[in-house]
Design an enzyme around this catalytic site. Structure first.
Site, PDB file in Angstrom:
ATOM      1  N   GLU A  12       0.831  -1.205   0.000  1.00 17.96           N
ATOM      2  CA  GLU A  12       0.000   0.000   0.000  1.00 17.96           C
ATOM      3  C   GLU A  12       0.865   1.255   0.000  1.00 17.96           C
ATOM      4  OE1 GLU A  12      -2.946   1.022  -0.325  1.00 17.96           O
ATOM      5  OE2 GLU A  12      -4.366  -0.590   0.128  1.00 17.96           O
ATOM      6  N   ARG A  26      -7.499   0.255  12.963  1.00 16.28           N
ATOM      7  CA  ARG A  26      -6.250   0.946  12.614  1.00 16.28           C
ATOM      8  C   ARG A  26      -6.542   2.003  11.567  1.00 16.28           C
ATOM      9  NH1 ARG A  26      -5.194  -0.615   7.472  1.00 16.28           N
ATOM     10  NH2 ARG A  26      -5.383  -2.810   6.851  1.00 16.28           N
ATOM     11  N   ASN A  50      -5.967   3.540   7.810  1.00 18.33           N
ATOM     12  CA  ASN A  50      -5.861   2.866   6.518  1.00 18.33           C
ATOM     13  C   ASN A  50      -5.233   3.809   5.496  1.00 18.33           C
ATOM     14  OD1 ASN A  50      -6.241   0.485   4.971  1.00 18.33           O
ATOM     15  ND2 ASN A  50      -7.954   1.447   3.918  1.00 18.33           N
ATOM     16  N   ASN A 106     -10.781   4.611   1.837  1.00 17.17           N
ATOM     17  CA  ASN A 106      -9.750   4.503   0.804  1.00 17.17           C
ATOM     18  C   ASN A 106      -9.852   5.696  -0.150  1.00 17.17           C
ATOM     19  OD1 ASN A 106      -7.676   2.498   0.416  1.00 17.17           O
ATOM     20  ND2 ASN A 106      -9.283   0.954   0.650  1.00 17.17           N
ATOM     21  N   ASP A 155     -10.136   1.110  -4.632  1.00 18.54           N
ATOM     22  CA  ASP A 155      -9.125   1.076  -3.574  1.00 18.54           C
ATOM     23  C   ASP A 155      -8.361   2.404  -3.561  1.00 18.54           C
ATOM     24  OD1 ASP A 155      -7.225   0.178  -1.623  1.00 18.54           O
ATOM     25  OD2 ASP A 155      -7.582  -1.869  -2.270  1.00 18.54           O
TER      26      ASP A 155
END
Length: 298
Positions: A18, A104, A106, A155, A207
């Site tokens: 990522e 968490r 992202n 995202n 994404d």
């Protein structure tokens, strides 16, 4: 559309690759492996790849004016200094307000003015818990109250070239939407949320994303094996097929900002695959915009 070739930038497969980004100053790429708790870099001039181990999962990184990194991680937002060896020096900047098991940060990056943004998610996607929130962080004001709430899998953060439009996606299978917001560049405040694109009937989930100089929004189609370009009007005008099924995020870079690094996910790390989890470089026929640096002291 299919580019003439794909260049793998590392033989190391990530579990969840990522947050690719290009350092104009250093002329090198960075990205992360979230479950691997690792930051990677690739120097095109030497062909060398390096890695640094983090104490907890690092979900996204952004460059600072001090040549360091700001990162959204498991327990909060951190200032990271990459050491000469494989270690990382980490200083907590802001705790994750809703910290708890399975939560968490992202996706994240800086807006055109250098404010750092990142959103949270519940990692076990099958639970479909819409507890994700989007936050803004600045040195002066610290961590904001939640700016956008009820996200399943945050995202797709990106800003138009003039900074006046903010994009955000939710890549959860139950959502699969991309939103656009009018963005007040003076205050860093988004408003007027509207659906920019609905990907529920398309191959792949929205994404991570990038913006080119034409103001077009490129997004990785996770599970669809492609990167898709939307015009500023929300129309698809280009689709590039990729050799992996689960591309995760794309970013422009290279000496002319006309290359794109795409990270990916390996859904089964126990199974060897030529592409899953690898990061590759393509030449998409567009030019990107350098990331704005977060203002930080050395």
């Amino acid at each position: 559309m299919n580019p003439n070739n794909f260049d793998i930038v590392s033989t190391q497969s990530c579990i969840v690759g990522e947050s690719p980004l290009w350092s104009v100053h250093q002329q090198r790429w960075y990205w992360v492996d979230i479950p691997g708790k690792t930051i990677w870099s690739f120097d095109p001039a030497s062909g060398l790849t390096r890695s640094w181990a983090c104490a907890e999962m690092v979900a996204n990184i952004a460059l600072t004016t001090a040549g360091t990194l700001i990162a959204g991680m498991e327990s909060g937002i951190f200032h990271l200094i990459l050491q000469d060896g494989p270690a990382v020096s980490a200083s907590l900047l802001a705790k994750l307000p809703e910290a708890g098991p399975g939560i968490r940060f992202n996706d994240g990056r800086c807006d055109r003015q250098g404010r750092y943004w990142s959103g949270t998610m519940f990692m076990y996607m099958a639970a479909a818990r819409d507890i994700g929130q989007l936050y803004r962080y600045t040195t002066d004001a610290g961590l904001s109250a939640p700016v956008v709430s009820q996200l399943l899998t945050q995202n797709g953060l990106a800003w138009s070239p003039d900074g006046k439009t903010m994009y955000l996606s939710d890549s959860h299978p139950q959502r699969q939407l991309i939103w656009a917001f009018d963005y007040d560049t003076a205050t860093g405040t988004p408003h007027g949320q509207c659906v920019f694109a609905d990907m529920t009937s398309m191959a792949g989930r929205p994404d991570g994303a990038a913006i080119d100089t034409d103001g077009c929004y490129w997004i990785c189609a996770n599970d669809g094996g492609a990167v898709i370009r939307f015009t500023p009007e929300g129309k698809v005008d280009r689709t590039i097929s990729l050799p992996m099924k689960k591309p995760a995020m794309c970013s422009f870079g290279g000496s002319n900002m006309d290359e794109m690094l795409i990270t990916s996910i390996n859904p089964d790390p126990q199974t060897a695959d030529a592409w899953n989890g690898h990061s590759l470089i393509i030449r998409p026929g567009a030019q990107g915009i350098a990331e704005t640096l977060f203002p930080a002291e050395a």
